[in-house]
Write a protein that holds these residues in place. Sequence first.
Motif, PDB file in Angstrom:
ATOM      1  N   GLY A 133       4.808  -4.040  17.735  1.00  0.00           N
ATOM      2  CA  GLY A 133       4.148  -5.198  17.131  1.00  0.00           C
ATOM      3  C   GLY A 133       2.725  -4.882  16.713  1.00  0.00           C
ATOM      4  O   GLY A 133       2.243  -5.360  15.686  1.00  0.00           O
ATOM      5  N   GLN A 134       2.045  -4.061  17.491  1.00  0.00           N
ATOM      6  CA  GLN A 134       0.683  -3.664  17.147  1.00  0.00           C
ATOM      7  C   GLN A 134       0.673  -2.791  15.894  1.00  0.00           C
ATOM      8  O   GLN A 134      -0.223  -2.898  15.064  1.00  0.00           O
ATOM      9  N   GLN A 135       1.675  -1.949  15.736  1.00  0.00           N
ATOM     10  CA  GLN A 135       1.776  -1.117  14.536  1.00  0.00           C
ATOM     11  C   GLN A 135       1.964  -2.002  13.300  1.00  0.00           C
ATOM     12  O   GLN A 135       1.338  -1.772  12.264  1.00  0.00           O
ATOM     13  N   ASP A 136       2.831  -3.001  13.397  1.00  0.00           N
ATOM     14  CA  ASP A 136       3.059  -3.896  12.253  1.00  0.00           C
ATOM     15  C   ASP A 136       1.790  -4.674  11.908  1.00  0.00           C
ATOM     16  O   ASP A 136       1.481  -4.869  10.738  1.00  0.00           O
ATOM     17  N   SER A 137       1.058  -5.104  12.928  1.00  0.00           N
ATOM     18  CA  SER A 137      -0.203  -5.816  12.677  1.00  0.00           C
ATOM     19  C   SER A 137      -1.204  -4.921  11.959  1.00  0.00           C
ATOM     20  O   SER A 137      -1.920  -5.367  11.059  1.00  0.00           O
ATOM     21  N   ALA A 138      -1.245  -3.664  12.341  1.00  0.00           N
ATOM     22  CA  ALA A 138      -2.165  -2.718  11.692  1.00  0.00           C
ATOM     23  C   ALA A 138      -1.768  -2.489  10.235  1.00  0.00           C
ATOM     24  O   ALA A 138      -2.622  -2.419   9.346  1.00  0.00           O
ATOM     25  N   LYS A 139      -0.477  -2.377   9.963  1.00  0.00           N
ATOM     26  CA  LYS A 139      -0.009  -2.188   8.590  1.00  0.00           C
ATOM     27  C   LYS A 139      -0.323  -3.417   7.739  1.00  0.00           C
ATOM     28  O   LYS A 139      -0.734  -3.292   6.587  1.00  0.00           O
ATOM     29  N   ASP A 140      -0.132  -4.613   8.307  1.00  0.00           N
ATOM     30  CA  ASP A 140      -0.475  -5.838   7.583  1.00  0.00           C
ATOM     31  C   ASP A 140      -1.973  -5.903   7.315  1.00  0.00           C
ATOM     32  O   ASP A 140      -2.408  -6.316   6.238  1.00  0.00           O
ATOM     33  N   GLY A 141      -2.775  -5.478   8.273  1.00  0.00           N
ATOM     34  CA  GLY A 141      -4.224  -5.449   8.088  1.00  0.00           C
ATOM     35  C   GLY A 141      -4.633  -4.491   6.979  1.00  0.00           C
ATOM     36  O   GLY A 141      -5.580  -4.754   6.228  1.00  0.00           O
ATOM     37  N   GLY A 142      -3.909  -3.374   6.854  1.00  0.00           N
ATOM     38  CA  GLY A 142      -4.175  -2.423   5.775  1.00  0.00           C
ATOM     39  C   GLY A 142      -3.919  -3.035   4.406  1.00  0.00           C
ATOM     40  O   GLY A 142      -4.681  -2.813   3.462  1.00  0.00           O
ATOM     41  N   VAL A 143      -2.851  -3.816   4.286  1.00  0.00           N
ATOM     42  CA  VAL A 143      -2.545  -4.472   3.007  1.00  0.00           C
ATOM     43  C   VAL A 143      -3.609  -5.516   2.684  1.00  0.00           C
ATOM     44  O   VAL A 143      -4.054  -5.634   1.540  1.00  0.00           O
ATOM     45  N   LYS A 144      -4.029  -6.283   3.677  1.00  0.00           N
ATOM     46  CA  LYS A 144      -5.072  -7.282   3.451  1.00  0.00           C
ATOM     47  C   LYS A 144      -6.362  -6.617   2.967  1.00  0.00           C
ATOM     48  O   LYS A 144      -7.022  -7.124   2.053  1.00  0.00           O
ATOM     49  N   SER A 145      -6.701  -5.503   3.573  1.00  0.00           N
ATOM     50  CA  SER A 145      -7.891  -4.766   3.156  1.00  0.00           C
ATOM     51  C   SER A 145      -7.729  -4.248   1.727  1.00  0.00           C
ATOM     52  O   SER A 145      -8.666  -4.315   0.925  1.00  0.00           O
ATOM     53  N   ASP A 146      -6.543  -3.716   1.411  1.00  0.00           N
ATOM     54  CA  ASP A 146      -6.275  -3.238   0.046  1.00  0.00           C
ATOM     55  C   ASP A 146      -6.411  -4.359  -0.974  1.00  0.00           C
ATOM     56  O   ASP A 146      -6.954  -4.165  -2.062  1.00  0.00           O
TER      57      ASP A 146
ATOM     58  N   LYS B 169     -11.412   4.064 -10.855  1.00  0.00           N
ATOM     59  CA  LYS B 169     -12.828   4.257 -11.169  1.00  0.00           C
ATOM     60  C   LYS B 169     -13.689   3.072 -10.726  1.00  0.00           C
ATOM     61  O   LYS B 169     -14.900   3.157 -10.731  1.00  0.00           O
ATOM     62  N   TYR B 170     -13.032   1.972 -10.301  1.00  0.00           N
ATOM     63  CA  TYR B 170     -13.753   0.813  -9.778  1.00  0.00           C
ATOM     64  C   TYR B 170     -13.685   0.752  -8.249  1.00  0.00           C
ATOM     65  O   TYR B 170     -14.036  -0.249  -7.649  1.00  0.00           O
ATOM     66  N   GLY B 171     -13.209   1.828  -7.641  1.00  0.00           N
ATOM     67  CA  GLY B 171     -13.214   1.922  -6.182  1.00  0.00           C
ATOM     68  C   GLY B 171     -11.924   1.538  -5.498  1.00  0.00           C
ATOM     69  O   GLY B 171     -11.884   1.464  -4.274  1.00  0.00           O
ATOM     70  N   PHE B 172     -10.849   1.313  -6.239  1.00  0.00           N
ATOM     71  CA  PHE B 172      -9.596   0.937  -5.597  1.00  0.00           C
ATOM     72  C   PHE B 172      -8.710   2.150  -5.360  1.00  0.00           C
ATOM     73  O   PHE B 172      -8.492   2.961  -6.248  1.00  0.00           O
ATOM     74  N   ALA B 173      -8.197   2.253  -4.137  1.00  0.00           N
ATOM     75  CA  ALA B 173      -7.203   3.269  -3.789  1.00  0.00           C
ATOM     76  C   ALA B 173      -6.246   2.642  -2.788  1.00  0.00           C
ATOM     77  O   ALA B 173      -6.671   2.128  -1.751  1.00  0.00           O
ATOM     78  N   LYS B 174      -4.974   2.646  -3.099  1.00  0.00           N
ATOM     79  CA  LYS B 174      -3.952   2.042  -2.234  1.00  0.00           C
ATOM     80  C   LYS B 174      -3.793   2.874  -0.966  1.00  0.00           C
ATOM     81  O   LYS B 174      -3.719   4.100  -1.020  1.00  0.00           O
ATOM     82  N   SER B 175      -3.738   2.214   0.185  1.00  0.00           N
ATOM     83  CA  SER B 175      -3.565   2.927   1.460  1.00  0.00           C
ATOM     84  C   SER B 175      -2.091   3.225   1.706  1.00  0.00           C
ATOM     85  O   SER B 175      -1.212   2.720   1.021  1.00  0.00           O
TER      86      SER B 175
END
Length: 147
Positions: free
Chosen positions: A48-61, A93-99
Motif C-alpha cells: 500500500g505504501q508503494q502504491d501511495s508513492a506511485k500516486d504521489g509521483g503522478v500528482k507531482s508530474d 524545454k519548459y522543465g517537464f519530464a515524466k517520472s
Amino acid sequence: MIRSITEALARKRSELGRKEKGFTLIELLVVVIIIGILAAIAIPIFLGQQDSAKDGGVKSDLATAKIAVVSYFTDGATVAPTFDAAAGTGLAKYGFAKSDNTLSIAFKTPAPAASGTAFCIDGVSKSSGATKFRITDSTGVTAGVCP
C-alpha cells in the motif's frame, strides 16, 4: 584403574547429555506461525505504501506539467503541447519530464475560456489500481479524468 576412568567419563557424558536441551518441535512451530502472522500483516501495508508513492509521483508530474503548459502558452503557442520528451516541440524545454511512476499523461483542451486558454491534463499512475488524476488551469490535482 582404566575401569574407574571409563566409569567417570561415562558419568560425565550422561550429565552433559541431560543438561543440553534444545527447542521442541512445538516451540519451533509456534515461532514459525508468529513470523507468518507478522509477514501477513506487514506485506499488504508495504504494498500500500508503494502504491501511495506511485500516486504521489503522478500528482507531482501533473503539477510540473501544469507549470510547463502555462509557460508554453505564455510563450505565445496556439497549438496543444506534446508530452513526448523525444520531440523537439515537447514540454521538456519548459522543465517537464515524466517520472517512472507515471503510466501516461494526456493533454486535453476544452472550449477556450474567455480569459486565456483553458486546459485539463490527465495522468495515470503505475499503482496496482492504475489510479487516474487530473489537473486544470484553475484547479489543483484531483482524482478522476478530464471531462
